[in-house]
Design a protein around this motif. Structure first.
Motif, PDB file in Angstrom:
ATOM      1  N   LEU A  12       0.836  -1.210   0.000  1.00  8.23           N
ATOM      2  CA  LEU A  12       0.000   0.000   0.000  1.00  8.23           C
ATOM      3  C   LEU A  12       0.871   1.261   0.000  1.00  8.23           C
ATOM      4  O   LEU A  12       0.609   2.204  -0.760  1.00  8.23           O
ATOM      5  CB  LEU A  12      -0.950  -0.010   1.214  1.00  8.23           C
ATOM      6  CG  LEU A  12      -1.926   1.167   1.271  1.00  8.23           C
ATOM      7  CD1 LEU A  12      -2.869   1.163   0.069  1.00  8.23           C
ATOM      8  CD2 LEU A  12      -2.758   1.144   2.559  1.00  8.23           C
ATOM      9  N   LEU A  41      -8.142   6.013  -1.520  1.00  4.11           N
ATOM     10  CA  LEU A  41      -8.125   4.652  -0.951  1.00  4.11           C
ATOM     11  C   LEU A  41      -7.294   4.648   0.325  1.00  4.11           C
ATOM     12  O   LEU A  41      -7.695   4.097   1.355  1.00  4.11           O
ATOM     13  CB  LEU A  41      -7.547   3.646  -1.961  1.00  4.11           C
ATOM     14  CG  LEU A  41      -7.138   2.287  -1.388  1.00  4.11           C
ATOM     15  CD1 LEU A  41      -8.363   1.424  -1.109  1.00  4.11           C
ATOM     16  CD2 LEU A  41      -6.192   1.524  -2.328  1.00  4.11           C
ATOM     17  N   THR A  45      -8.713   3.812   3.961  1.00 12.43           N
ATOM     18  CA  THR A  45      -8.181   2.619   4.610  1.00 12.43           C
ATOM     19  C   THR A  45      -7.794   2.945   6.062  1.00 12.43           C
ATOM     20  O   THR A  45      -8.043   2.160   6.975  1.00 12.43           O
ATOM     21  CB  THR A  45      -6.964   2.107   3.802  1.00 12.43           C
ATOM     22  OG1 THR A  45      -7.402   1.795   2.491  1.00 12.43           O
ATOM     23  CG2 THR A  45      -6.355   0.884   4.404  1.00 12.43           C
ATOM     24  N   GLU A  46      -7.212   4.122   6.244  1.00 13.81           N
ATOM     25  CA  GLU A  46      -6.850   4.533   7.613  1.00 13.81           C
ATOM     26  C   GLU A  46      -8.107   4.697   8.471  1.00 13.81           C
ATOM     27  O   GLU A  46      -8.157   4.264   9.619  1.00 13.81           O
ATOM     28  CB  GLU A  46      -6.071   5.852   7.568  1.00 13.81           C
ATOM     29  CG  GLU A  46      -4.678   5.661   6.978  1.00 13.81           C
ATOM     30  CD  GLU A  46      -3.882   6.955   6.849  1.00 13.81           C
ATOM     31  OE1 GLU A  46      -2.696   6.861   6.556  1.00 13.81           O
ATOM     32  OE2 GLU A  46      -4.457   8.049   7.054  1.00 13.81           O
ATOM     33  N   GLU A  75     -11.015  -1.543   0.258  1.00 19.51           N
ATOM     34  CA  GLU A  75     -10.520  -0.860   1.467  1.00 19.51           C
ATOM     35  C   GLU A  75     -10.279  -1.880   2.585  1.00 19.51           C
ATOM     36  O   GLU A  75      -9.277  -1.823   3.304  1.00 19.51           O
ATOM     37  CB  GLU A  75     -11.529   0.223   1.893  1.00 19.51           C
ATOM     38  CG  GLU A  75     -11.486   1.436   0.955  1.00 19.51           C
ATOM     39  CD  GLU A  75     -12.792   2.208   0.829  1.00 19.51           C
ATOM     40  OE1 GLU A  75     -12.927   2.967  -0.152  1.00 19.51           O
ATOM     41  OE2 GLU A  75     -13.680   2.059   1.692  1.00 19.51           O
ATOM     42  N   PHE A  78      -7.020  -3.887   2.395  1.00 18.85           N
ATOM     43  CA  PHE A  78      -5.788  -3.274   2.912  1.00 18.85           C
ATOM     44  C   PHE A  78      -5.886  -2.941   4.391  1.00 18.85           C
ATOM     45  O   PHE A  78      -4.934  -3.147   5.140  1.00 18.85           O
ATOM     46  CB  PHE A  78      -5.428  -2.034   2.077  1.00 18.85           C
ATOM     47  CG  PHE A  78      -4.876  -2.413   0.734  1.00 18.85           C
ATOM     48  CD1 PHE A  78      -3.547  -2.782   0.604  1.00 18.85           C
ATOM     49  CD2 PHE A  78      -5.692  -2.462  -0.380  1.00 18.85           C
ATOM     50  CE1 PHE A  78      -3.026  -3.176  -0.629  1.00 18.85           C
ATOM     51  CE2 PHE A  78      -5.195  -2.853  -1.618  1.00 18.85           C
ATOM     52  CZ  PHE A  78      -3.853  -3.216  -1.749  1.00 18.85           C
ATOM     53  N   ALA A  79      -7.051  -2.430   4.846  1.00 13.78           N
ATOM     54  CA  ALA A  79      -7.146  -2.003   6.243  1.00 13.78           C
ATOM     55  C   ALA A  79      -7.006  -3.188   7.198  1.00 13.78           C
ATOM     56  O   ALA A  79      -6.288  -3.115   8.201  1.00 13.78           O
ATOM     57  CB  ALA A  79      -8.481  -1.301   6.486  1.00 13.78           C
TER      58      ALA A  79
END
Ligand code: ADP
Length: 537
Positions: A12, A41, A45-46, A75, A78-79
């Motif tokens: 990422l 994104l 994601t954060e 999302e 990755f998250a």
């Protein structure tokens, strides 16, 4: 050298720092699209990681997704792993009992669910032991009988911007997928950050898919099926524009997107490519940007490959399984084949290809001895590599699959001197007649190449003398002018195969049962025709 952990965090980070302005396009139910940049994104994601943390998700916890291919699903891709939790992508087509099993077996704590799939989860919710939160992937919560449902966009809005990603070990688990088992419940495979990182790198190799920044990638293989073959990670790592087909895409929706978004690489199972071929042949689309039509998950029928060749669309046949992340091989021609006769080159392209760098193959007979690379002798394919599983997750059914450091694939293949494998059958689908193996796949392909045939499956039926004999189950094309008769089919097969391979009978059926991911499910046909008596038996 530096000991830098290979993690999805670094995939990422790279995607955001190099390709922040690239886009992710998601098809909406009304036919429109939502567009998001990689930078967006990253920010979302954060927020998702912060929201999940507030819901109590901590390192090693499982977060399930029950969703189509969309930017919200991406999302979560990755998250969830990047916060140290494990992403469990659940197959939306599982039967209720299997669904209950996988969610409980995985011990999912939170489920992220697409709004139109809520009714399926409502139907099983009472039997889900550990799920603490249901999150609907939408702006608000629709009418539902589920308790304590939260809306994804509200959670993201409430979560603050920014998230301190924890330091991770490359061997930490990142994702969990279940694969169908011949009998009993699905079996789980845990991927690690390292295995997914290395698999992602492999997707970029020119000898494999060669994903790059110039690509616009459309994976219509579902994100709940072996992580959409890992392609979403590849898009972010290499900066490809990513096109996600959203809810209930059919062949038309996919072709519309391919044309409109100028897709260069699209990937999915043969069933959808088959439906797309009809529309393409009707001349309704101009797909000028396409450089690769990736077809995998089940063997490409040669007749279908010919149709795409006539359409001028370059097909790449790829092979793998849930246990191999999934990419194991693909069927590129080599330079030394350039002068080979057309038909021979065509045959090479119908094989499952040769091992990707990073994956090793062996082919062994029933005694475990390596079979010769003569393109003729049958044996089971064994694989090993850094993105090949070594066990099933909390399951003792792996004893026959993981042995002596190798994965026993259950696929029966031949392999040639250049290392190209051809799957002749899954071990469980082989027809064993008089002690010899007959490839049902070869027979099926020959039948499916006939005019007037839509689909065909060949199964083994118990025979008093030969132990098993093949029975062909054929679905005629609905609107075909000429439908082949039983005799036509047998006559065709007699001209192509040894006498003892030719099925003892042909039955016409309405359809070939399909698995949850669109593959032929021959087990159902075997049950249906279990007591079938051949006229000469
Ligand atoms: P399942 O379908 O059992 O849930 P997978 O999706 O992991 O699980 O399927 C893997 C299997 O699919 C392989 O072992 C092989 O039999 C079949 N398969 C995958 N790709 C191909 C291909 N290109 N040609 C033929 N068979 C394939």
């Amino acid at each position: 050298m530096m000991d830098v952990p290979l993690t999805i965090q670094s995939i990422l980070r790279h995607g955001l720092s190099q390709f922040g302005r690239k886009t992710i396009v998601t098809r909406q139910a009304d036919g429109g699209t939502v567009r998001q940049t990689f930078t967006e994104l990253g920010a979302r994601t954060e927020r998702l990681a912060a929201a999940l943390k507030r819901l109590g998700v901590t390192k090693g916890d499982r977060v399930g997704t029950f969703a189509w291919n969309s930017h919200r699903h991406l999302e979560a891709y990755f998250a969830v792993p990047n916060m140290g939790a494990v992403l469990h992508t659940i197959n939306i087509r599982l039967f209720p009992q299997q669904l209950i099993h996988v969610i409980n077996h995985a011990q999912d704590q939170v489920l992220l669910i697409d709004a139109d799939l809520l009714p399926t989860i409502e139907g099983v919710a009472e039997q889900l032991d550990g799920v603490r939160h249901f999150v609907v992937l939408d702006k608000s919560v629709p009418q539902t009988s589920l308790p304590n449902v939260l809306a994804y966009e509200e959670l993201l809005a409430e979560a603050g911007a920014g998230f301190d990603w924890p330091a991770l070990d490359e061997d930490d688990p990142s994702a969990l997928c279940y694969t169908s088992a011949t009998t009993g419940n699905p079996k789980g495979v845990i991927y690690t950050h390292r295995s997914q990182y290395l698999h992602t790198m492999a997707l970029g190799l020119v000898n494999n898919l060669g994903l790059c920044e110039a690509d616009t990638l459309l994976p219509f293989v579902p994100m709940f099926h072996v992580n959409a073959w890992g392609l979403p990670f590849g898009a972010i790592a290499f900066g490809s524009t990513l096109v996600l087909p959203g809810s209930r895409p059919d062949a038309k929706a996919i072709l519309d997107l391919m044309e409109r978004e100028r897709v260069t690489v699209a990937a999915g199972v043969p069933t959808i490519w088959l439906a797309a071929a009809e529309l393409l042949e009707a001349g309704a689309y101009r797909l000028e940007a396409v450089r690769s039509v990736i077809c995998g998950g089940a063997a490409i029928p040669p007749a279908l490959l010919r149709r795409y060749d006539r359409l001028g669309l370059p097909v790449l046949h790829a092979y793998g399984m849930t246990e191999t992340s999934p990419l194991a091989s693909c069927a590129h021609l080599r330079t030394w084949m350039a002068d080979w006769p057309q038909e021979l080159k065509f045959q090479v392209r119908t094989t499952q290809g040769s091992a990707s760098f990073g994956v090793e193959f062996r082919v062994v007979d029933e005694e475990g001895s390596d079979v010769p690379q003569d393109g003729k002798t049958f044996g089971q394919l064994l694989m090993r590599g850094p993105w090949v599983a070594s066990e099933y997750y909390r399951d003792d059914r792996g004893a026959d699959t993981f042995k002596d450091g190798w994965l026993y694939s259950g696929d029966i293949v031949t392999w040639d001197e250049d290392g190209y494998i051809t799957i002749v059958d899954r071990a469980k689908d082989l027809v064993k007649s008089g002690g010899e193996w007959i490839s049902s796949v070869d027979l099926e392909n020959a039948i499916m190449a006939m005019d007037g045939v839509a689909e065909a499956a060949v199964i083994g039926v118990t025979h008093p003398r030969w132990q098993e004999r093949p029975l062909a189950c054929v679905v005629p094309k609905r609107d075909a002018q000429i439908r082949p008769t039983k005799e036509d089919i047998l006559e065709r097969l007699r001209s192509q195969f040894p006498k003892w391979w030719v099925p003892d009978d042909v039955v016409f059926v309405e359809e070939i049962p399909k698995s949850s991911v669109g593959k032929f499910q021959k087990r159902d046909l075997r049950e249906r025709f279990a007591g079938y008596v051949f006229s000469d038996a």
